[in-house]
Design an enzyme around this catalytic site. Structure first.
Site, mmCIF file in Angstrom:
data_model
loop_
_atom_site.group_PDB
_atom_site.id
_atom_site.type_symbol
_atom_site.label_atom_id
_atom_site.label_comp_id
_atom_site.label_asym_id
_atom_site.label_seq_id
_atom_site.Cartn_x
_atom_site.Cartn_y
_atom_site.Cartn_z
ATOM 1 N N LYS A 1 0.851 -1.384 -0.064
ATOM 2 C CA LYS A 1 -0.086 -0.328 0.346
ATOM 3 C C LYS A 1 0.749 1.481 -0.059
ATOM 4 O O LYS A 1 0.934 1.669 -1.393
ATOM 5 C CB LYS A 1 -0.909 0.120 0.909
ATOM 6 C CG LYS A 1 -1.743 1.230 1.351
ATOM 7 C CD LYS A 1 -3.036 0.677 2.453
ATOM 8 C CE LYS A 1 -3.027 0.585 3.050
ATOM 9 N NZ LYS A 1 -3.056 2.233 4.278
ATOM 10 N N ARG B 1 2.982 6.486 -3.275
ATOM 11 C CA ARG B 1 3.370 7.047 -3.490
ATOM 12 C C ARG B 1 4.494 6.535 -5.449
ATOM 13 O O ARG B 1 5.052 7.560 -6.030
ATOM 14 C CB ARG B 1 5.028 6.742 -2.754
ATOM 15 C CG ARG B 1 4.882 6.993 -1.280
ATOM 16 C CD ARG B 1 5.992 6.062 -0.295
ATOM 17 N NE ARG B 1 5.865 6.800 1.183
ATOM 18 C CZ ARG B 1 5.061 6.178 1.944
ATOM 19 N NH1 ARG B 1 3.815 4.919 1.902
ATOM 20 N NH2 ARG B 1 5.709 7.273 2.938
ATOM 21 N N ARG C 1 -8.918 11.716 12.786
ATOM 22 C CA ARG C 1 -7.130 11.979 13.396
ATOM 23 C C ARG C 1 -6.798 13.041 12.834
ATOM 24 O O ARG C 1 -7.053 13.946 12.918
ATOM 25 C CB ARG C 1 -7.248 10.351 12.674
ATOM 26 C CG ARG C 1 -6.952 8.919 12.614
ATOM 27 C CD ARG C 1 -6.527 8.436 11.014
ATOM 28 N NE ARG C 1 -5.416 7.806 11.351
ATOM 29 C CZ ARG C 1 -4.989 7.112 10.052
ATOM 30 N NH1 ARG C 1 -5.388 6.757 9.627
ATOM 31 N NH2 ARG C 1 -3.569 7.015 10.829
ATOM 32 N N SER D 1 6.609 8.530 12.658
ATOM 33 C CA SER D 1 5.852 9.223 11.843
ATOM 34 C C SER D 1 6.158 9.005 10.142
ATOM 35 O O SER D 1 7.106 10.117 9.419
ATOM 36 C CB SER D 1 4.832 10.074 11.797
ATOM 37 O OG SER D 1 4.274 9.577 10.540
ATOM 38 N N ASP E 1 1.675 -1.135 11.814
ATOM 39 C CA ASP E 1 0.548 -2.146 11.325
ATOM 40 C C ASP E 1 0.231 -3.035 11.512
ATOM 41 O O ASP E 1 -1.383 -3.530 11.655
ATOM 42 C CB ASP E 1 0.717 -1.733 9.559
ATOM 43 C CG ASP E 1 0.231 -0.028 9.289
ATOM 44 O OD1 ASP E 1 0.415 0.545 10.472
ATOM 45 O OD2 ASP E 1 0.670 0.342 8.527
ATOM 46 N N ARG F 1 -6.271 1.121 17.822
ATOM 47 C CA ARG F 1 -5.928 -0.269 18.258
ATOM 48 C C ARG F 1 -6.453 -0.632 19.455
ATOM 49 O O ARG F 1 -6.149 -1.914 19.266
ATOM 50 C CB ARG F 1 -5.421 -0.164 17.167
ATOM 51 C CG ARG F 1 -5.567 -0.231 15.164
ATOM 52 C CD ARG F 1 -4.556 -0.701 14.587
ATOM 53 N NE ARG F 1 -4.977 0.255 12.599
ATOM 54 C CZ ARG F 1 -4.330 0.101 12.033
ATOM 55 N NH1 ARG F 1 -3.126 -0.093 12.192
ATOM 56 N NH2 ARG F 1 -4.734 0.387 10.890
HETATM 57 C C1 S3P Z 1 2.973 5.026 6.148
HETATM 58 C C2 S3P Z 1 2.738 4.890 7.326
HETATM 59 C C3 S3P Z 1 2.382 4.620 8.470
HETATM 60 C C4 S3P Z 1 1.502 3.543 8.770
HETATM 61 C C5 S3P Z 1 0.741 3.413 7.170
HETATM 62 C C6 S3P Z 1 1.100 3.804 6.598
HETATM 63 C C7 S3P Z 1 2.609 5.346 5.185
HETATM 64 O O1 S3P Z 1 1.791 5.430 9.290
HETATM 65 O O2 S3P Z 1 0.687 3.480 9.495
HETATM 66 O O3 S3P Z 1 -0.213 2.894 7.091
HETATM 67 O O4 S3P Z 1 2.664 4.607 3.928
HETATM 68 O O5 S3P Z 1 4.109 5.908 5.384
HETATM 69 P P1 S3P Z 1 2.406 6.784 10.307
HETATM 70 O O6 S3P Z 1 3.333 8.006 9.445
HETATM 71 O O7 S3P Z 1 1.132 7.701 10.703
HETATM 72 O O8 S3P Z 1 2.623 6.048 11.115
#
Ligand code: S3P
Length: 461
Positions: A42, A47, A142, A187, A343, A374
């Site tokens: 995903k 990207r 969120r 993050s 995740d 979660r």
């Molecule tokens: C993601 C980053 C993560 C992840 C999300 C996908 C990404 O989130 O939980 O499912 O593609 O950069 P966070 O950056 O909030 O940790």
């Protein structure tokens, strides 16, 4: 495996999110066997569309995840001028060039997708255009303040709903101001938002990451020709990563091959580990070290997971995983590994519920601001299915059954709170239960893993 038919046949094909909630009872299963493939990653899929839309010329993507989240990104990039079409099995993206995004005429509907929202906010912040973002009830809860803060420092302006949430309106800055930003939370979305804003900003934009998070943006931006460098430096609390991107970049179109999503493979890994007699090969799983924490933790618990045919696909390490039913032991999970499996905790909690002894997790505050809270959602769902769970502020403590099936749910279904990973984790719990687990709403599975139920049927025969 006998999947009951509360709403069955529709689910595997397509579920419009306006349908009534498609509940489903996941019943105990026979062994998972054979060879399967999970859909494309995903994070990489999002990207590939965004970067393709910013390159001049045609980017071709194979293995793209065709889930609702990625389709929300595609719709937004189309609304900002990119041409995105599917030809046979391949997606072709004709981009507008960095700096060339058009102002969208309507609000960008991000559905359930935090990644689309936060990364696109970054992209727009470096362009002189305005946009509005809307989302479903989960996304609208969120926190967006974590991206609003650095993007405001770069010159973008925002009008958000109370608490820094959607719906929000923003205006990008042109030219934006390059910043040096130390991430206050681990993050990848925040890191990526700042780097994407930096793409069209004069000079060097710097992000300092005290704790490494998934590095797909860095790898792919380099692949598309951006000048981006990563330095590992000693920080006060251990090594940190300093990422610098030179702005006013020119991206070159690429051929992208998207590997299988380790976060989707996770459900099948745990399902095979906890279901007696299982011996399953999951082909083509992305094993980027910033994503592979679950495999390490499950191995520490005694999980038999073998990596076959390790190779590189699209600049990412990939292997086929052979997973056999294993007697799992509870452990104390090192919080330092959390970003590499952020995740995967919902399904790890399911594995822990079937292990022998106690599993303790901590340092997981971020799980409270995912598609659902979660920690609470899984504590409640597992308790309803008969697992022994204690919820702490920053983690769960779980007493496992030493392999005995969970009782399963009786009258009440578990509540998924519009969270695909709660739905799929509790589906896996259902396989290892006595009476099955009733999940109130399977429609969120469409966001990341549209053929999940069909594949589960296939693997469990
Ligand atoms: C993601 C980053 C993560 C992840 C999300 C996908 C990404 O989130 O939980 O499912 O593609 O950069 P966070 O950056 O909030 O940790």
């Amino acid at each position: 495996m006998a999947l009951s038919k509360t709403c069955a046949s529709k689910i595997a094909l397509s579920v419009s999110r306006t349908d009534p909630l498609p509940a489903h009872r996941f019943l105990p299963s026979g062994p998972l066997r054979g060879r399967i493939r999970v859909p494309g990653d995903k994070s990489i899929s999002h990207r590939s569309i965004m970067f393709g839309a910013l390159a001049v010329g045609e980017t071709r993507v194979s293995g793209l995840l065709e889930g609702e989240d990625v389709m929300a990104t595609a719709a937004a990039m189309r609304a900002m001028g990119a041409n995105i079409e599917k030809h046979g099995e391949e997606w072709r993206i004709n981009g507008v060039g960095v700096g060339g995004l058009l102002q969208p005429e309507q609000a960008l509907d991000m559905g359930n997708s935090g990644t689309s929202t936060r990364l696109l906010m970054g992209l727009i912040a470096g362009h002189g255009i305005s946009a509005s973002f809307t989302g479903d009830a989960s996304l609208s809860r969120r926190p967006m303040g974590r991206v609003i803060e650095p993007l405001s420092l770069m010159g973008a302006s925002f009008e958000a709903s109370p608490g820094g949430t959607l719906p929000l309106m923003m205006r990008g800055a042109h030219p934006a101001v390059p910043i040096e930003y130390r991430l206050p939370v681990a993050s990848a979305q925040v890191k990526s938002a700042v780097l994407l804003a930096g793409l069209n900003t004069p000079g060097i934009t710097t992000v300092i990451e005290p704790v490494p998070t998934r590095d797909h943006s860095e790898r792919m931006l380099r692949g598309f020709g951006a000048e981006l460098e990563v330095e590992e430096a000693g920080g006060a609390k251990g090594p940190e990563r300093i990422i610098r991107i030179r702005g006013e970049a020119e991206l070159r179109p690429q051929d992208v091959v998207v590997p299988g999503d380790p976060s989707s493979a996770a459900f099948f890994i745990v399902a095979a580990l906890i279901t007696e007699g299982s011996d399953l090969v999951i082909e083509n799983v992305g094993l980027n070290p910033t994503r592979a924490g679950l495999i390490e933790v499950l191995r520490q618990m005694g999980g038999g997971i073998e990596e076959l045919n390790p190779r590189e696909v699209g600049g990412e390490p990939v292997a086929d995983l052979r997973v056999k039913h294993s007697a799992l032991r509870g452990i104390e999970v090192d919080p330092a590994i959390a970003p590499a499996m952020i995740d995967e905790f919902p399904v790890l909690f399911v594995a822990a519920s079937l292990a022998e002894g106690t599993t303790t997790t901590s340092g997981l505050d971020e799980l409270r601001v995912k598609e659902s809270d979660r920690l609470t959602a899984m504590a409640e769902a597992l308790a309803l299915s008969g697992a022994r769970v204690t919820e702490r502020e920053d983690g769960l403590i779980i007493e496992g059954t030493a392999g005995a099936p969970l009782p399963g749910t009786s009258d009440e279904p578990v509540v998924t709170h519009l969270d695909h990973r709660i739905a799929m984790s509790m589906a896996v719990a259902g396989l290892a239960s006595k009476d099955g687990v009733e999940v109130d709403d399977t429609s969120p599975i469409q966001t990341s893993f549209p053929n999940f139920i069909a594949l589960l049927k296939e693997a469990a025969g």
